[in-house]
Motif scaffolding. Structure first.
Motif, short mmCIF file in Angstrom:
data_model
loop_
_atom_site.label_atom_id
_atom_site.label_comp_id
_atom_site.label_asym_id
_atom_site.label_seq_id
_atom_site.Cartn_x
_atom_site.Cartn_y
_atom_site.Cartn_z
N GLU A 13 0.41 -1.17 0.21
CA GLU A 13 0.21 -0.13 -0.10
C GLU A 13 0.64 1.49 0.00
O GLU A 13 0.47 2.49 -0.18
N ILE A 14 1.36 1.41 0.37
CA ILE A 14 2.71 2.40 0.63
C ILE A 14 3.68 2.80 -0.77
O ILE A 14 3.73 4.21 -1.44
N ARG A 15 3.59 1.87 -1.38
CA ARG A 15 4.51 1.58 -2.70
C ARG A 15 3.70 2.13 -3.45
O ARG A 15 4.33 2.80 -4.72
N ALA A 16 2.03 1.42 -3.42
CA ALA A 16 1.24 2.11 -4.34
C ALA A 16 1.23 3.42 -4.53
O ALA A 16 1.18 3.89 -5.18
N SER A 17 0.85 3.92 -3.21
CA SER A 17 0.77 5.25 -2.60
C SER A 17 1.98 6.46 -3.55
O SER A 17 2.07 7.67 -4.59
N LEU A 18 3.27 5.64 -3.05
CA LEU A 18 4.83 6.70 -3.55
C LEU A 18 5.30 6.88 -5.06
O LEU A 18 5.21 8.10 -5.31
N ALA A 25 2.75 6.08 -7.05
CA ALA A 25 1.42 7.01 -7.82
C ALA A 25 2.06 8.20 -8.19
O ALA A 25 1.61 8.96 -8.99
N LEU A 26 2.27 9.11 -6.62
CA LEU A 26 2.86 9.93 -6.79
C LEU A 26 4.19 10.21 -8.03
O LEU A 26 4.00 11.60 -9.11
N VAL A 28 -1.30 6.65 -13.12
CA VAL A 28 -1.89 6.67 -11.76
C VAL A 28 -1.84 5.36 -11.22
O VAL A 28 -2.06 4.49 -10.64
N ARG A 62 -0.95 1.87 -9.81
CA ARG A 62 -1.45 1.40 -8.73
C ARG A 62 -1.54 -0.06 -9.04
O ARG A 62 -1.43 -1.21 -8.44
#
Length: 232
Positions: free
Chosen positions: A96-101, A103-104, A206, A210
């Motif tokens: 979840e952290i990897r996906a958010s970072l 995505a940025l 994005v 994700r």
């Protein structure tokens, strides 16, 4: 077995230029844990490591402590060190952290319109690796693709945050890409991602980022990989 490129050593050194004996032991163990040669739960024989590197057990202990901090090794009291298992909750939180970072990262790449030739070059290697069915080569080239992508985003703090997620994510990513059918799916998804970058489509980029990352997690969860175990 494909040898890891310099990307692994650069991650471990984190800006340092001199490679110590401890660094070499950490790199050797990390590579074997990441590629599955040492699976979760396997004992780590410090005596054998000291013999192989022609050293005392002190550098070996330092290397093991480094890997313990990275979450790859457990050092129980009065027992031999072992490769740490991964709980489903730990894996999900990391992804979840990897996906958010990431995505940025994708947002910043579209906003900055950088030269995409480096990413295209890595993607060409991924296509060749997938055609050859070479999981190890694909994995390390995929790591390099993601690192080049982070650098193209132009945010150094974001790049450092991604690096700080550490070696545990590499272990899980290797497991994911080793599963049947994953290489073809991954290379196709990365082709679509590069096309979204070229088209300047941030929303699609994005969403693809994700999806790529979370699909990897779902593949591991559905695989019955024995390293994914509930906490004792």
């Amino acid at each position: 077995m494909t040898e890891p490129p310099d990307v692994l050593r650069r991650m471990l050194l984190d800006g340092r230029t001199e490679v110590s004996l401890v660094d070499r032991i950490v790199e050797d163990l990390a590579r074997r844990i990441i590629d599955g040669s040492l699976p979760p739960g396997a004992d780590v024989n410090s005596v054998e490591l000291a013999r192989r590197f022609s050293t005392s057990r002190t550098p070996v202990r330092e290397a093991l402590l480094t890997l313990q901090r990275e979450g790859l090794v457990d050092i129980p009291a009065r027992r031999r060190p072992r490769v740490a298992p991964v709980t489903p909750a730990q894996a999900r939180e990391l992804y979840e952290i990897r996906a958010s970072l990431h995505a940025l990262v994708s947002e910043l790449i579209v906003a900055g319109s950088p030269d995409l030739s480096v990413l295209a070059s890595w993607q060409s290697r991924l296509r060749s690796d997938a055609l050859a069915g070479d999981v190890d080569a694909y994995f390390w080239h995929n790591v390099s693709f993601r690192q080049a992508e982070a650098e193209a985003a132009g945010n150094r703090q974001l790049t450092r945050l991604l690096g700080s997620l550490g070696l545990r994510t590499l272990q899980l990513r290797h497991v994911s890409l080793s599963l049947p059918g994953r290489l073809d799916r991954s290379v196709a998804d990365h082709e679509r991602l590069l096309a979204a970058y070229a088209d300047g489509d941030a929303v699609l980029a994005v969403a693809l980022t994700r999806s790529i990352i979370m699909t990897g997690l779902h593949s591991i969860e559905a695989s019955g990989w024995p390293g994914l175990a509930e906490a004792e």
